[in-house]
Design a protein around this motif. Structure first.
Motif, PDB file in Angstrom:
ATOM      1  N   ALA A  47      15.543  -0.433   4.393  1.00 18.81           N
ATOM      2  CA  ALA A  47      14.438  -0.145   5.310  1.00 18.81           C
ATOM      3  C   ALA A  47      13.247   0.442   4.561  1.00 18.81           C
ATOM      4  O   ALA A  47      12.085   0.142   4.881  1.00 18.81           O
ATOM      5  CB  ALA A  47      14.913   0.829   6.388  1.00 18.81           C
ATOM      6  N   PHE A  48      13.519   1.263   3.553  1.00 22.09           N
ATOM      7  CA  PHE A  48      12.466   1.906   2.787  1.00 22.09           C
ATOM      8  C   PHE A  48      11.650   0.896   1.986  1.00 22.09           C
ATOM      9  O   PHE A  48      10.479   1.126   1.679  1.00 22.09           O
ATOM     10  CB  PHE A  48      13.106   2.938   1.851  1.00 22.09           C
ATOM     11  CG  PHE A  48      12.225   4.111   1.543  1.00 22.09           C
ATOM     12  CD1 PHE A  48      11.801   4.970   2.539  1.00 22.09           C
ATOM     13  CD2 PHE A  48      11.835   4.369   0.240  1.00 22.09           C
ATOM     14  CE1 PHE A  48      10.991   6.065   2.252  1.00 22.09           C
ATOM     15  CE2 PHE A  48      11.028   5.459  -0.056  1.00 22.09           C
ATOM     16  CZ  PHE A  48      10.607   6.305   0.953  1.00 22.09           C
ATOM     17  N   LEU A  49      12.262  -0.244   1.650  1.00 26.22           N
ATOM     18  CA  LEU A  49      11.595  -1.253   0.832  1.00 26.22           C
ATOM     19  C   LEU A  49      10.838  -2.298   1.641  1.00 26.22           C
ATOM     20  O   LEU A  49      10.094  -3.100   1.074  1.00 26.22           O
ATOM     21  CB  LEU A  49      12.630  -1.970  -0.047  1.00 26.22           C
ATOM     22  CG  LEU A  49      13.398  -1.105  -1.053  1.00 26.22           C
ATOM     23  CD1 LEU A  49      14.336  -1.976  -1.875  1.00 26.22           C
ATOM     24  CD2 LEU A  49      12.471  -0.328  -1.959  1.00 26.22           C
ATOM     25  N   ALA A  63       6.333  -3.615   5.508  1.00 26.10           N
ATOM     26  CA  ALA A  63       5.563  -2.924   6.556  1.00 26.10           C
ATOM     27  C   ALA A  63       6.131  -1.540   6.872  1.00 26.10           C
ATOM     28  O   ALA A  63       5.726  -0.915   7.863  1.00 26.10           O
ATOM     29  CB  ALA A  63       5.553  -3.778   7.820  1.00 26.10           C
ATOM     30  N   ALA A  64       7.020  -1.045   6.060  1.00 28.40           N
ATOM     31  CA  ALA A  64       7.674   0.237   6.352  1.00 28.40           C
ATOM     32  C   ALA A  64       6.675   1.387   6.398  1.00 28.40           C
ATOM     33  O   ALA A  64       5.799   1.502   5.542  1.00 28.40           O
ATOM     34  CB  ALA A  64       8.739   0.524   5.303  1.00 28.40           C
ATOM     35  N   ASP A  65       6.813   2.226   7.415  1.00 29.76           N
ATOM     36  CA  ASP A  65       6.096   3.493   7.465  1.00 29.76           C
ATOM     37  C   ASP A  65       6.993   4.502   6.746  1.00 29.76           C
ATOM     38  O   ASP A  65       7.871   5.116   7.339  1.00 29.76           O
ATOM     39  CB  ASP A  65       5.861   3.918   8.918  1.00 29.76           C
ATOM     40  CG  ASP A  65       5.053   5.211   9.038  1.00 29.76           C
ATOM     41  OD1 ASP A  65       5.025   5.996   8.063  1.00 29.76           O
ATOM     42  OD2 ASP A  65       4.469   5.459  10.112  1.00 29.76           O
ATOM     43  N   ARG A  66       6.778   4.664   5.466  1.00 34.10           N
ATOM     44  CA  ARG A  66       7.712   5.418   4.641  1.00 34.10           C
ATOM     45  C   ARG A  66       7.719   6.906   4.990  1.00 34.10           C
ATOM     46  O   ARG A  66       8.770   7.552   4.944  1.00 34.10           O
ATOM     47  CB  ARG A  66       7.387   5.183   3.164  1.00 34.10           C
ATOM     48  CG  ARG A  66       7.731   3.744   2.764  1.00 34.10           C
ATOM     49  CD  ARG A  66       6.914   3.256   1.604  1.00 34.10           C
ATOM     50  NE  ARG A  66       7.296   3.835   0.334  1.00 34.10           N
ATOM     51  CZ  ARG A  66       8.256   3.366  -0.467  1.00 34.10           C
ATOM     52  NH1 ARG A  66       8.957   2.313  -0.100  1.00 34.10           N
ATOM     53  NH2 ARG A  66       8.510   3.931  -1.622  1.00 34.10           N
ATOM     54  N   ARG A  81       3.544   3.850  -2.655  1.00 33.50           N
ATOM     55  CA  ARG A  81       3.853   2.797  -3.624  1.00 33.50           C
ATOM     56  C   ARG A  81       2.638   1.902  -3.810  1.00 33.50           C
ATOM     57  O   ARG A  81       1.725   1.886  -2.973  1.00 33.50           O
ATOM     58  CB  ARG A  81       5.050   1.972  -3.157  1.00 33.50           C
ATOM     59  CG  ARG A  81       4.844   1.324  -1.812  1.00 33.50           C
ATOM     60  CD  ARG A  81       6.032   0.500  -1.363  1.00 33.50           C
ATOM     61  NE  ARG A  81       5.986   0.196   0.065  1.00 33.50           N
ATOM     62  CZ  ARG A  81       6.860  -0.557   0.696  1.00 33.50           C
ATOM     63  NH1 ARG A  81       7.853  -1.124   0.032  1.00 33.50           N
ATOM     64  NH2 ARG A  81       6.765  -0.759   1.998  1.00 33.50           N
ATOM     65  N   ALA A  82       2.639   1.147  -4.880  1.00 32.65           N
ATOM     66  CA  ALA A  82       1.545   0.212  -5.132  1.00 32.65           C
ATOM     67  C   ALA A  82       1.576  -0.899  -4.089  1.00 32.65           C
ATOM     68  O   ALA A  82       2.639  -1.398  -3.713  1.00 32.65           O
ATOM     69  CB  ALA A  82       1.672  -0.377  -6.532  1.00 32.65           C
ATOM     70  N   ALA A  83       0.411  -1.281  -3.620  1.00 36.35           N
ATOM     71  CA  ALA A  83       0.305  -2.327  -2.599  1.00 36.35           C
ATOM     72  C   ALA A  83       0.908  -3.633  -3.103  1.00 36.35           C
ATOM     73  O   ALA A  83       0.779  -3.992  -4.274  1.00 36.35           O
ATOM     74  CB  ALA A  83      -1.162  -2.540  -2.228  1.00 36.35           C
ATOM     75  N   GLY A  84       1.597  -4.332  -2.205  1.00 43.29           N
ATOM     76  CA  GLY A  84       2.148  -5.635  -2.542  1.00 43.29           C
ATOM     77  C   GLY A  84       3.431  -5.594  -3.339  1.00 43.29           C
ATOM     78  O   GLY A  84       3.863  -6.618  -3.868  1.00 43.29           O
TER      79      GLY A  84
END
Length: 298
Positions: free
Chosen positions: A17-19, A22-25, A75-78
């Motif tokens: 789920a964390f990965l 679209a996760a709201d981390r 995290r870095a985008a993409g």
């Protein structure tokens, strides 16, 4: 922690789920903490929201050194950000749960930071810079601060010399003292499965700029770490690339020396498949040692 337990963490629904793209981390972290009954609060500074875990008063002994453990959850985008920095976040989440069961003092505070990746725009843009100013204002500069970053791939704990390597020794006395203590901790916890190496900065950049001392802890495969260690003294260009985390083209001679684990950072290759159970076992040993938690038998 056994190999099987570490593998189960990597393949767990929580990690998956964390990965998710679209996760709201932040919401995932706070929702999980609340479900486990782990006390936390959020602190928003300069549009960056940090998550701070502190325990009951009996968990702290003023005669012992306070230890603050940090991992950035952005995290870095993409990218999945599996190693940068999801692995460390999951490791600290599970450790936070373990500390609930410890009856005596452990003197651990845990902070999940926001905005580490923003450091590319300048040190004062990094979330840890304003956070560090706040910690300093609260007289927390005496804490031992450990920054866990890229802790999911490899079999060798790396004690970063970032903030020390190549700098005027008159400016690094506090960092050097913390690094020496951390070497003692790593030797006791990991029994030789560690090295001391220059690395790129992490959240420690903002913290150091705010007047604190902070030690970065990361993980590398032994072969990658030893190759880098042998090559660094012979190449100033390599030293600059490591310290500044400069992008290296694939056809550069330096690309054969800079750890492949680091070259996957900020790319789509930073994926779940690159993580190794050995890294989780090492981090678990180090965390337990820092808190005085014995490893369960069997």
């Amino acid at each position: 922690m056994t190999f099987g337990q570490a593998q189960a963490i990597i393949t767990s629904p929580l990690f998956s789920a964390f990965l998710e793209p679209a996760a709201d981390r932040r919401a995932l972290i706070t929702t999980w903490l609340a479900a486990q009954g782990i006390p936390y609060r959020t602190v928003t500074l300069q549009h960056k929201t940090h998550i701070v875990i502190t325990y009951r008063q009996s968990a702290y002994n003023s005669r012992l050194k306070m230890k603050t453990l940090i991992a950035h959850y952005d995290r870095a985008a993409g990218t999945q950000g599996a190693n940068d920095n999801s692995a460390a976040c999951i490791q600290l989440l599970l450790f936070a749960q373990m500390l609930l069961q410890k009856q005596d003092a452990h003197n651990i505070r845990i902070i999940f930071t926001d905005g580490e990746e923003a450091g590319i725009e300048g040190i004062k843009s990094q979330g840890a810079y304003r956070l560090g100013q706040g910690l300093r204002a609260l007289s927390m500069q005496q804490d031992d601060i450990f920054v866990f970053d890229m802790c999911g791939c490899g079999d060798t704990l790396i004690l970063s010399e970032s903030g020390i390597y190549g700098r005027d020794t008159r400016k690094t006395a506090g960092l050097t003292a913390l690094h020496r203590r951390c070497r003692i901790y790593a030797d006791a916890a990991c029994r030789g499965h560690w090295l001391s190496l220059p690395t790129a900065y992490s959240d420690n950049a903002g913290l150091i700029s705010a007047g604190l001392t902070a030690q970065v802890i990361t993980i590398l495969p032994k072969k990658e770490a030893e190759l880098l260690m042998r090559s660094l003294p012979r190449s100033q260009a390599l030293q600059r690339c490591i310290i500044t985390n400069a992008h290296v083209p694939p056809d550069s001679p330096l690309a054969a020396v800079i750890p492949q684990t680091w070259q996957r950072m900020h790319t789509p290759q930073d994926s779940l498949e690159t993580l190794t159970p050995q890294a989780f076992i090492l981090v678990d040993k180090m965390l337990r040692y820092l808190a005085g938690v014995k490893e369960a038998a069997g």
